[in-house]
Write a protein that holds these residues in place. Structure first.
Motif, short mmCIF file in Angstrom:
data_model
loop_
_atom_site.label_atom_id
_atom_site.label_comp_id
_atom_site.label_asym_id
_atom_site.label_seq_id
_atom_site.Cartn_x
_atom_site.Cartn_y
_atom_site.Cartn_z
N TYR A 145 0.83 -1.20 0.00
CA TYR A 145 0.00 0.00 0.00
C TYR A 145 0.87 1.26 0.00
N ILE A 146 1.92 1.26 0.84
CA ILE A 146 2.80 2.44 0.88
C ILE A 146 3.47 2.64 -0.48
N ALA A 147 3.88 1.54 -1.10
CA ALA A 147 4.49 1.64 -2.44
C ALA A 147 3.51 2.28 -3.41
N SER A 148 2.23 1.93 -3.28
CA SER A 148 1.24 2.51 -4.21
C SER A 148 1.07 4.01 -3.93
N VAL A 149 1.12 4.40 -2.66
CA VAL A 149 1.03 5.84 -2.34
C VAL A 149 2.24 6.57 -2.93
N ILE A 150 3.41 5.95 -2.83
CA ILE A 150 4.63 6.55 -3.39
C ILE A 150 4.48 6.75 -4.90
N ARG A 151 4.02 5.71 -5.58
CA ARG A 151 3.87 5.81 -7.04
C ARG A 151 2.88 6.92 -7.41
N GLN A 152 1.77 6.96 -6.69
CA GLN A 152 0.79 8.02 -6.97
C GLN A 152 1.37 9.40 -6.71
N THR A 153 2.14 9.50 -5.63
CA THR A 153 2.72 10.80 -5.28
C THR A 153 3.68 11.27 -6.36
N ILE A 154 4.55 10.35 -6.78
CA ILE A 154 5.53 10.70 -7.82
C ILE A 154 4.80 11.03 -9.13
N ALA A 155 3.78 10.23 -9.44
CA ALA A 155 3.02 10.46 -10.68
C ALA A 155 2.33 11.82 -10.67
N SER A 156 1.99 12.29 -9.47
CA SER A 156 1.27 13.57 -9.39
C SER A 156 2.18 14.76 -9.68
N GLY A 157 3.49 14.50 -9.79
CA GLY A 157 4.39 15.56 -10.23
C GLY A 157 5.13 16.30 -9.14
N VAL A 158 4.81 16.04 -7.87
CA VAL A 158 5.58 16.69 -6.80
C VAL A 158 6.88 15.91 -6.59
N ASN A 159 7.78 16.52 -5.84
CA ASN A 159 9.06 15.87 -5.54
C ASN A 159 8.98 15.22 -4.17
N LEU A 160 8.90 13.90 -4.16
CA LEU A 160 8.83 13.18 -2.89
C LEU A 160 10.22 13.16 -2.28
N LYS A 161 10.37 13.82 -1.14
CA LYS A 161 11.70 14.02 -0.57
C LYS A 161 11.93 13.25 0.71
N ALA A 162 10.88 12.84 1.40
CA ALA A 162 11.09 12.17 2.69
C ALA A 162 9.84 11.44 3.13
N ILE A 163 10.04 10.46 3.99
CA ILE A 163 8.93 9.80 4.68
C ILE A 163 9.20 9.92 6.18
N VAL A 164 8.16 10.21 6.92
CA VAL A 164 8.25 10.24 8.39
C VAL A 164 7.71 8.91 8.92
#
Lengths: 495, 495
Positions: free
Chosen positions: A220-239
């Protein structure tokens, strides 16, 4: 002010606001948007009720306010660890080290430790290096090496005025506007959402799985990551908060390694809030640093670039010294140029409080077996631990008796985060009052029992679910009984 | 890391950087732009030299590094005030209050004060209210009322982990992007320019007038205000540092009232950095709060809406407890809704260090005539004051002997800020090295003498002029002689 009040002919008064430079409309709009429920409306109301209790005819249906909204053990009945306070007293007043009378009060190892620290620090009234006293950073590195079985470097350690301050500095460093996305757990400790809102960065929630005791679901987290990256923002960190505030859960080694693998694959930093690392009541604590080093050892090259920030604090654990503002952050794999910028940022605040640094040293390097102070230290530490564990279970058992309340087994941290099923009429009443349903429940609980907890909406929760977070630090069972009684009456009233 | 180093056929090694999430290019670009010279390149080089001095054959032309770059008296020979440290030791280890032996060590008034504070605070290891302990805020209000002759309200006081922390919170609250303009003096303590840069707000410099001992020229400031407003930004505040860091000047009552009048006329907040309020060597300190209250009394209605933030600290004055991180801010006339937002911001960091709050209480409420601890307190206080004044004059006299150096009479704070006339060849050499001319001078001074000062360019200065800031905290005159000697040789080399 009277000069701004104009009495109109019909006898009513109209107040014109004086012109102000800084207003809600002109101030920092990002700060304005930020939420921080732990010290919000409920906490302020709790303070008012505490003041009211001092009045003779207060008419309140309870005799004490219980601040179960905040992990503040020494505001309850937890006493500080004697050795820590002895050394802190000695470094504050070094003349004691020369005093004959003081030798009858302070054990030799406390005096010895204070002498060593004073030799390294000079005066606790002098600014230290911005990153913290070198000797104390070495002690912390030694502690980490022993905890993890992998070496640690004192240059990677940044002392801070509590972990909150380290988080704020880190967020200020890594966030570069709304294009910067940081994944945060839901539920989460609202420091993270608040600091991201203030930095005008994008918080991307990932849900913890209540059904697996608030675990992380890698797919599930991997899917959130993929969606986040696909949305065009720069994913820089996870808490990641482990043991978790507010859920009281602990991650397994494989859950942690999965998160690190995702970070390596997609190139984002891991921010590991590990301030509750000794508050473990079931299972084992695995540090992100150790898991990272194991992965680096087992898969050469693959994990070398991972960026990790790990946080620790003197406020939690069996230390519980919240007001002393001690803590640190270890930075692994962070670009040296970025670290220089972080150094510049922390140097603007000059240095973390030096006594808090001293306390951090004592936490990571407590009396050892054979030391004069060890027996008392061990006894105090174990007593605090046992009591926390017992209180967690007492509350957990009580929640089992409450209709419509389910709570996961407490594994770590200082909190329980039960689900509450609210009757439709209660939800309607909350909507009528323009409150979140769980906020309404918590406010009613406070007004009826004096027990202050924080609604789940303050931490984030799956849509349509309701929770509250309560510490299990308060002594006695009487407040728990009041909660049970309130809950029954609440359900009766709104069913 | 070796896995990232590729040995090429010709024997040279090429390092490929591992991919990082956070780089200079992706991190917070506002932080990246910020400058903070006090702990910058020169301070880092001074630390390196200090380490080098520990080597047997260091070959350095001096035997000690003198950190005249930072106002850190207890890192020099200044001892803390005994009463303060006694109370701090007692609140850290309250068992001392029960100990018979301790009665021989601690005077009765120190024990009494610690008891009162502990009764109000509980444990210094518990979080306090985010704004600070109510009792301590009342003490501060009493102090302000006595200092100014006008009442003060404890609800207007915000304790902070040093004044720097209060400034940062305030700037975060009032700044809303580049449209927010804040006037700052030039020269200024770079906390202000740095925090404005980080907040992405607009700093508008106003020059202090070296010819009038770094005074404020009201007509000139009014013209800067008009230009600023005409440029279309929103002028929201002015920063005034009095007594001044870095110039050592003090403002007159009428200079202060003029600034308040401009603030009332054009509706902007006054941020008064008054942390050096007891470091007065000539003349008198006038607080902005008192001047505002006098204006409000003398001109009813006209000054009612003025917004004032006044800062104080335990790091300066005769207290000099930098590492303890105590301080406060008093807010006058600030919109209550804005204050709620500031409260939210400070509550995210939970609370200022509680021992720092205790020290603030001690600073504002020291032993009084007739108290057991008064004679020692008075003696210590006066000794520190006299020594600071003497050292200021010693350095001031020395600068008179230096060719091409002119320095204003020291009136307050902990610094001198002399002008240096640099030979054209020195300026050329600095340009060749891509350094500011005064930075080049200061670096040469450090390398030749071990004396670390801060170039004027780190504080801002009138174009074409060069300065450096030095504290006058270091003991002895030997380091001063080294500076004189260096200066002669520097002029000779570059003339």
């Amino acid at each position: 002010m009277s000069s701004n009040t104009h009495h109109l002919r019909n006898g009513t008064a109209k107040t014109t606001q004086p012109r102000k430079a800084i207003t809600l409309e002109t101030m920092n709009q990002h700060l304005r948007k930020a939420d921080y429920a732990v010290r919000g409306r409920l906490a302020i109301r709790a303070e008012e009720l505490r003041e009211k209790l001092k009045e003779q005819n207060h008419n309140l249906p309870f005799v004490e306010v219980v601040n179960a909204n905040i992990g503040n053990p020494q505001a309850m009945d937890q006493r500080p660890i004697t050795f820590f306070r002895q050394v802190l007293a000695l470094v504050q007043y070094p003349d004691l080290l020369e005093s004959e009378a003081a030798t009858t009060i302070f054990p030799a190892d406390a005096r010895e430790r204070a002498s060593v620290l004073l030799r390294e620090i000079g005066s606790v009234g002098a600014y230290s290096q911005s990153q913290g006293v070198p000797y104390i950073r070495q002690s912390i590195a030694d502690f980490i090496a022993q905890r993890d079985g992998f070496a640690a470097d004192p240059n990677d350690i940044y002392l801070a005025g509590g972990a909150s301050s380290a988080v704020t500095s880190l967020m200020t460093t890594i966030c570069n506007g709304p294009q910067t996305a940081v994944m945060i757990p839901v539920p989460q400790y609202p420091l993270y959402s608040a600091s991201l809102t203030i930095e005008n960065a994008t918080a991307v929630p990932y849900l913890l799985d209540e059904s697996t005791c608030w675990g992380t679901d890698t797919a599930y987290i991997a899917s959130v990551i993929r969606q986040t990256i696909a949305s065009g923002v720069n994913l820089k960190a996870i808490v990641v908060i482990n043991p978790c505030n507010p859920t009281g859960s602990c991650l397994t080694a494989s859950e942690i390694k999965d998160i690190i693998s995702l970070a390596a694959e997609h190139c984002f930093m891991v921010i590991a809030d590990e301030v509750y690392q000794t508050n473990i009541y079931e299972g084992e604590f695995f540090s992100f640093k150790r898991m990272l080093r194991e992965l680096q050892r087992d898969f050469p090259g693959k994990y070398d670039s991972v960026e990790l920030a790990s946080l620790h604090s003197t406020s939690k654990g069996m230390v519980g010294e919240c007001g002393q503002r001690g803590g640190y952050m270890e930075l692994i794999g962070v670009d040296p140029e970025v670290r220089e910028e972080l150094y510049k940022l922390v140097s603007i605040s000059l240095c973390p409080v030096v006594t808090g640094q001293v306390l951090t040293e004592l936490m990571v390097n407590p009396p050892k077996e054979g030391d004069e102070s060890y027996p008392l230290y061990k006894q105090e530490y174990d007593t605090i631990y046992t009591r926390l564990r017992e209180r967690a279970l007492t509350l957990f058992e009580a929640f089992k008796e409450m209709e419509g309340v389910t709570c996961q087994q407490p594994k770590g941290a200082m909190y329980l985060f039960p689900t509450i099923t609210l009757p439709p009429n209660a939800i309607k009443e909350a909507q009528r009052r323009n409150e979140e349903p769980d906020e309404f429940y918590c406010m009613q609980l406070l007004e009826s029992t004096g027990v202050c907890v924080v609604p789940g909406s303050g931490f984030g929760q799956k849509d349509g679910t309701f929770h509250f977070r309560t510490t299990f630090l308060a002594p006695g069972k009487e407040y728990v009984d009041r909660m049970l009684q309130f809950h029954k009456e609440f359900l009766k009233k709104f069913s």
